[in-house]
Write a protein that holds these residues in place. Structure first.
Motif, PDB file in Angstrom:
ATOM      1  N   CYS A 205       0.831  -1.216   0.000  1.00 11.57           N
ATOM      2  CA  CYS A 205       0.000   0.000   0.000  1.00 11.57           C
ATOM      3  C   CYS A 205       0.857   1.255   0.000  1.00 11.57           C
ATOM      4  O   CYS A 205       0.522   2.239  -0.682  1.00 11.57           O
ATOM      5  N   VAL A 206       1.958   1.231   0.714  1.00 11.87           N
ATOM      6  CA  VAL A 206       2.851   2.395   0.725  1.00 11.87           C
ATOM      7  C   VAL A 206       3.468   2.597  -0.656  1.00 11.87           C
ATOM      8  O   VAL A 206       3.503   3.727  -1.168  1.00 11.87           O
ATOM      9  N   VAL A 207       3.948   1.520  -1.285  1.00 10.64           N
ATOM     10  CA  VAL A 207       4.523   1.641  -2.626  1.00 10.64           C
ATOM     11  C   VAL A 207       3.497   2.247  -3.584  1.00 10.64           C
ATOM     12  O   VAL A 207       3.806   3.163  -4.349  1.00 10.64           O
ATOM     13  N   THR A 208       2.280   1.736  -3.544  1.00 10.92           N
ATOM     14  CA  THR A 208       1.240   2.217  -4.453  1.00 10.92           C
ATOM     15  C   THR A 208       0.879   3.674  -4.163  1.00 10.92           C
ATOM     16  O   THR A 208       0.725   4.477  -5.088  1.00 10.92           O
ATOM     17  N   ALA A 209       0.752   4.018  -2.890  1.00  9.26           N
ATOM     18  CA  ALA A 209       0.411   5.404  -2.532  1.00  9.26           C
ATOM     19  C   ALA A 209       1.509   6.374  -2.956  1.00  9.26           C
ATOM     20  O   ALA A 209       1.218   7.450  -3.507  1.00  9.26           O
ATOM     21  N   VAL A 210       2.758   6.013  -2.725  1.00 11.13           N
ATOM     22  CA  VAL A 210       3.873   6.879  -3.122  1.00 11.13           C
ATOM     23  C   VAL A 210       3.904   7.015  -4.639  1.00 11.13           C
ATOM     24  O   VAL A 210       4.033   8.116  -5.179  1.00 11.13           O
ATOM     25  N   HIS A 211       3.770   5.896  -5.323  1.00 12.58           N
ATOM     26  CA  HIS A 211       3.780   5.918  -6.785  1.00 12.58           C
ATOM     27  C   HIS A 211       2.666   6.807  -7.340  1.00 12.58           C
ATOM     28  O   HIS A 211       2.897   7.664  -8.189  1.00 12.58           O
ATOM     29  N   GLU A 212       1.453   6.583  -6.871  1.00  8.73           N
ATOM     30  CA  GLU A 212       0.308   7.327  -7.391  1.00  8.73           C
ATOM     31  C   GLU A 212       0.403   8.815  -7.072  1.00  8.73           C
ATOM     32  O   GLU A 212      -0.027   9.648  -7.858  1.00  8.73           O
ATOM     33  N   THR A 213       0.976   9.147  -5.933  1.00  9.20           N
ATOM     34  CA  THR A 213       1.133  10.559  -5.569  1.00  9.20           C
ATOM     35  C   THR A 213       2.208  11.226  -6.416  1.00  9.20           C
ATOM     36  O   THR A 213       1.985  12.292  -6.998  1.00  9.20           O
TER      37      THR A 213
ATOM     38  N   ASP B 202       9.433  13.097 -14.118  1.00 12.04           N
ATOM     39  CA  ASP B 202      10.243  11.907 -14.401  1.00 12.04           C
ATOM     40  C   ASP B 202       9.936  10.737 -13.475  1.00 12.04           C
ATOM     41  O   ASP B 202      10.711   9.783 -13.412  1.00 12.04           O
ATOM     42  N   ALA B 203       8.829  10.791 -12.768  1.00 12.18           N
ATOM     43  CA  ALA B 203       8.487   9.696 -11.854  1.00 12.18           C
ATOM     44  C   ALA B 203       8.266   8.410 -12.639  1.00 12.18           C
ATOM     45  O   ALA B 203       7.787   8.429 -13.770  1.00 12.18           O
ATOM     46  N   PRO B 204       8.633   7.279 -12.040  1.00 15.38           N
ATOM     47  CA  PRO B 204       8.384   5.997 -12.702  1.00 15.38           C
ATOM     48  C   PRO B 204       6.894   5.803 -12.947  1.00 15.38           C
ATOM     49  O   PRO B 204       6.062   6.268 -12.173  1.00 15.38           O
ATOM     50  N   ARG B 205       6.559   5.119 -14.001  1.00 18.97           N
ATOM     51  CA  ARG B 205       5.167   4.842 -14.338  1.00 18.97           C
ATOM     52  C   ARG B 205       4.942   3.332 -14.314  1.00 18.97           C
ATOM     53  O   ARG B 205       4.690   2.702 -15.327  1.00 18.97           O
TER      54      ARG B 205
ATOM     55  N   PRO C  92       8.859   3.665 -18.987  1.00 19.15           N
ATOM     56  CA  PRO C  92       8.157   3.872 -17.715  1.00 19.15           C
ATOM     57  C   PRO C  92       9.040   3.768 -16.467  1.00 19.15           C
ATOM     58  O   PRO C  92       8.790   4.448 -15.481  1.00 19.15           O
ATOM     59  N   SER C  93      10.094   2.966 -16.512  1.00 13.74           N
ATOM     60  CA  SER C  93      10.958   2.859 -15.336  1.00 13.74           C
ATOM     61  C   SER C  93      12.402   3.260 -15.620  1.00 13.74           C
ATOM     62  O   SER C  93      13.235   3.228 -14.709  1.00 13.74           O
ATOM     63  N   ASN C  94      12.706   3.636 -16.855  1.00 13.76           N
ATOM     64  CA  ASN C  94      14.082   3.965 -17.235  1.00 13.76           C
ATOM     65  C   ASN C  94      14.216   5.286 -17.974  1.00 13.76           C
ATOM     66  O   ASN C  94      15.226   5.534 -18.625  1.00 13.76           O
TER      67      ASN C  94
ATOM     68  N   THR D  98      14.422   8.669 -12.708  1.00 17.70           N
ATOM     69  CA  THR D  98      13.328   7.698 -12.771  1.00 17.70           C
ATOM     70  C   THR D  98      13.787   6.360 -12.198  1.00 17.70           C
ATOM     71  O   THR D  98      13.071   5.735 -11.403  1.00 17.70           O
ATOM     72  N   GLN D  99      14.965   5.931 -12.576  1.00 23.70           N
ATOM     73  CA  GLN D  99      15.501   4.656 -12.095  1.00 23.70           C
ATOM     74  C   GLN D  99      15.713   4.671 -10.581  1.00 23.70           C
ATOM     75  O   GLN D  99      15.326   3.723  -9.892  1.00 23.70           O
ATOM     76  N   VAL D 100      16.302   5.747 -10.089  1.00 26.22           N
ATOM     77  CA  VAL D 100      16.560   5.852  -8.641  1.00 26.22           C
ATOM     78  C   VAL D 100      15.248   5.872  -7.870  1.00 26.22           C
ATOM     79  O   VAL D 100      15.115   5.214  -6.823  1.00 26.22           O
ATOM     80  N   MET D 101      14.269   6.603  -8.380  1.00 24.22           N
ATOM     81  CA  MET D 101      12.970   6.649  -7.705  1.00 24.22           C
ATOM     82  C   MET D 101      12.318   5.267  -7.693  1.00 24.22           C
ATOM     83  O   MET D 101      11.754   4.867  -6.669  1.00 24.22           O
ATOM     84  N   ALA D 102      12.388   4.535  -8.795  1.00 26.21           N
ATOM     85  CA  ALA D 102      11.784   3.200  -8.859  1.00 26.21           C
ATOM     86  C   ALA D 102      12.405   2.284  -7.809  1.00 26.21           C
ATOM     87  O   ALA D 102      11.690   1.606  -7.060  1.00 26.21           O
TER      88      ALA D 102
END
Length: 147
Positions: free
Chosen positions: A16-24, A31-34, A114-116, A121-125
């Motif tokens: 849930c934390v991963v999903t919430a951080v990602h979606e936010t 450049d956020a990962p998708r 999406p992740s590269n 983007t890579q570091v955030m993923a």
């Protein structure tokens, strides 16, 4: 509550934390990962291979991807378990998931952008998934009967 349920609770918290951080962050950082895009592509591809029609509505497909992410990440992060050893297991699981998120989409035919897209983007993923592993470990450790 037995340790399996405690580990699953930790896994769910991490997911849930991963999903919430990602979606936010995907809504606020260019450049956020998708990872949601990768999930949507995966669902569409799997459904087509099974001779099924994937949802044409992008919002519905996005919802399916998020639910799939939470379920699969919950199971994965639950491997961190409970007790004091949950910390190293959660860190290793999170780092491995992050590395997979960066290294695997291209070879799997899901696209690399999406992740590269950028180094950021890579570091955030990697960071998202590491955070998820650590959250799973924290919950598993906290719920544990171990000292």
């Amino acid at each position: 509550m037995n340790n399996i349920l405690k580990a699953i609770a930790g896994g769910l918290a991490g997911a849930c934390v991963v999903t919430a951080v990602h979606e936010t962050l995907r809504r606020r950082v260019p450049d956020a990962p998708r990872m949601d895009v990768l999930g949507m592509r995966s669902i569409s591809e799997l459904m087509q291979k099974a001779d099924m029609e994937p949802p044409q509505d992008q919002d519905q497909l996005h919802t399916w991807a998020l639910v799939g992410d939470i379920v699969s990440n919950s199971l994965y992060y639950s491997l961190a378990g409970t007790g004091k050893d949950a910390w190293w297991r959660g860190a290793v699981l999170g780092a491995a998931a992050g590395a997979g998120a960066v290294l695997l989409p291209g070879p799997l035919g899901l696209g690399e952008e999406p992740s590269n897209k950028t180094t950021k983007t890579q570091v955030m993923a990697v960071g998202y998934y590491l955070l998820g592993g650590l959250v799973a470990a924290a919950v598993g450790h906290t719920l544990s009967d171990d000292e």
